[in-house]
Scaffold this motif. Sequence first.
Motif, short mmCIF file in Angstrom:
data_model
loop_
_atom_site.label_atom_id
_atom_site.label_comp_id
_atom_site.label_asym_id
_atom_site.label_seq_id
_atom_site.Cartn_x
_atom_site.Cartn_y
_atom_site.Cartn_z
N CYS A 5 4.61 -1.70 4.23
CA CYS A 5 3.36 -2.17 3.17
C CYS A 5 3.44 -1.14 1.91
CB CYS A 5 2.05 -1.51 3.91
SG CYS A 5 1.70 -2.48 5.57
N ILE A 6 3.16 -1.66 1.00
CA ILE A 6 3.41 -1.14 -0.55
C ILE A 6 1.67 -0.69 -1.04
CG2 ILE A 6 3.84 -1.23 -2.84
CD1 ILE A 6 6.26 -1.30 -0.86
N GLY A 7 1.69 0.51 -1.25
CA GLY A 7 0.36 1.13 -1.58
C GLY A 7 0.20 1.20 -3.04
N ILE A 27 4.79 3.48 0.11
CA ILE A 27 5.49 2.80 1.15
C ILE A 27 4.83 3.29 2.54
CG2 ILE A 27 7.45 2.04 2.58
CD1 ILE A 27 9.08 2.33 0.00
N PHE A 28 4.35 2.66 3.27
CA PHE A 28 3.88 3.16 4.73
C PHE A 28 4.26 2.01 5.31
CE2 PHE A 28 -0.10 0.56 4.79
CZ PHE A 28 -0.76 0.57 3.37
N SER A 29 4.05 2.11 7.00
CA SER A 29 4.39 1.16 7.75
C SER A 29 3.28 0.79 8.95
CB SER A 29 5.67 1.20 8.33
OG SER A 29 5.70 2.27 9.20
N HIS A 53 -11.42 -4.29 3.64
CA HIS A 53 -10.60 -5.41 3.42
C HIS A 53 -9.47 -4.93 2.16
CE1 HIS A 53 -12.80 -6.68 0.04
NE2 HIS A 53 -13.89 -6.60 0.75
N GLU A 54 -8.13 -5.42 2.56
CA GLU A 54 -7.37 -5.12 1.19
C GLU A 54 -6.36 -6.58 1.37
OE1 GLU A 54 -4.99 -1.90 1.08
OE2 GLU A 54 -6.48 -0.38 0.82
N VAL A 55 -6.84 -7.64 0.56
CA VAL A 55 -6.17 -8.83 0.69
C VAL A 55 -4.67 -8.66 -0.03
CG1 VAL A 55 -6.93 -9.91 -1.38
CG2 VAL A 55 -6.26 -11.42 0.39
N GLU A 56 -3.56 -9.15 0.42
CA GLU A 56 -2.11 -8.91 -0.11
C GLU A 56 -1.29 -10.20 0.29
OE1 GLU A 56 -0.80 -5.24 0.99
OE2 GLU A 56 -2.73 -4.24 0.63
N LEU A 57 -0.68 -10.47 -0.86
CA LEU A 57 0.54 -11.34 -0.70
C LEU A 57 1.61 -10.81 0.42
CD1 LEU A 57 1.16 -14.46 -1.94
CD2 LEU A 57 3.11 -13.11 -2.91
N ILE A 84 -4.38 -9.43 5.38
CA ILE A 84 -5.26 -8.36 5.12
C ILE A 84 -4.88 -7.07 5.47
CG2 ILE A 84 -7.68 -7.34 5.22
CD1 ILE A 84 -8.74 -10.27 5.18
N ASP A 85 -4.69 -6.17 4.82
CA ASP A 85 -4.25 -4.55 5.18
C ASP A 85 -5.65 -3.83 5.44
OD1 ASP A 85 -3.47 -1.90 5.43
OD2 ASP A 85 -3.00 -1.91 3.21
N PHE A 86 -6.07 -4.24 6.59
CA PHE A 86 -7.38 -3.41 7.29
C PHE A 86 -7.30 -1.83 7.00
CE2 PHE A 86 -8.96 -7.48 8.69
CZ PHE A 86 -10.04 -7.69 8.12
N ALA A 105 -5.51 5.46 10.15
CA ALA A 105 -6.42 4.87 9.36
C ALA A 105 -5.88 3.22 8.70
CB ALA A 105 -6.55 5.49 8.03
N LYS A 106 -4.35 3.00 9.09
CA LYS A 106 -3.84 1.94 8.41
C LYS A 106 -3.18 1.13 9.33
CE LYS A 106 -3.95 1.92 3.73
NZ LYS A 106 -4.42 0.77 2.76
N ALA A 107 -2.74 1.66 10.37
CA ALA A 107 -1.71 0.93 11.64
C ALA A 107 -2.28 0.61 12.83
CB ALA A 107 -0.63 1.74 11.42
N GLY A 174 0.76 -5.05 -1.55
CA GLY A 174 -0.52 -4.33 -2.14
C GLY A 174 -1.53 -5.02 -2.63
N THR A 175 -2.74 -4.39 -2.81
CA THR A 175 -3.93 -5.23 -2.90
C THR A 175 -4.63 -5.04 -4.40
OG1 THR A 175 -6.10 -5.78 -1.95
CG2 THR A 175 -5.56 -3.36 -2.17
N PRO A 176 -5.03 -6.06 -4.86
CA PRO A 176 -5.52 -5.81 -6.28
C PRO A 176 -7.11 -5.32 -6.16
CG PRO A 176 -5.80 -8.26 -5.38
CD PRO A 176 -5.01 -7.35 -4.34
ZN ZN Z 1 -2.95 -2.24 1.13
#
Ligand code: ZN
Length: 203
Positions: A5-7, A27-29, A53-57, A84-86, A105-107, A174-176
Amino acid sequence: MKILCIGRNYVKHIEELNNQVPSQPVIFSKPDSALLLKNKPFFIPDFANDFHHEVELVIKINRIGKNIAPQFAHRYYDEIALGIDFTARDLQAELKSKGLPWEKAKAFDGSAMLSPFVSKSKFAGIQNINFRLDKNNTTVQKGNTGHMIFPVDEIISHVSQYFTLKIGDLIYTGTPEGVGPVAINDRLKGYIEDELMFDFLVK
Ligand code: ZN
């Protein structure tokens, strides 16, 4: 397979969280146990209080590669999805303040929501794709991949210096801006251009 994942890849999202614009991709995974597929509900875990929510391509890697040059990176993916990167925002803030890794918090389970894939050939170019997230039929996040700080091919080149990319690996790009909390009974719908990619409930 692995999930990278790209932050901090969109300037307006960096501003909303008061972060610095990075000089290299952040970067995180996530482990494969984080995947949430087939429009299954997202169950809010009980270890934190503010899930965003973080919506991402999302890019799916289709061949093995290491040290991939940016000009060849486009050969390493044919399909894209919306995910979504919750994020447990309160827990992430606590971990960040202590200088600790973000994984809890991310994975966590269900934190990598993923739609079915579509061919990238449907679109004129990977860096001009519109996507959005609707929460309870109101648009809360709207992005265009042209606004990425690090474009997809540069991301692939960069991460492949550290991690051998394998078939089926996923990259959340990454999210907008517009990240925000989810609550029980929220309905989340994601679109690439005008195509509905996912539609699921928060429980
Ligand atoms: Zn994200």
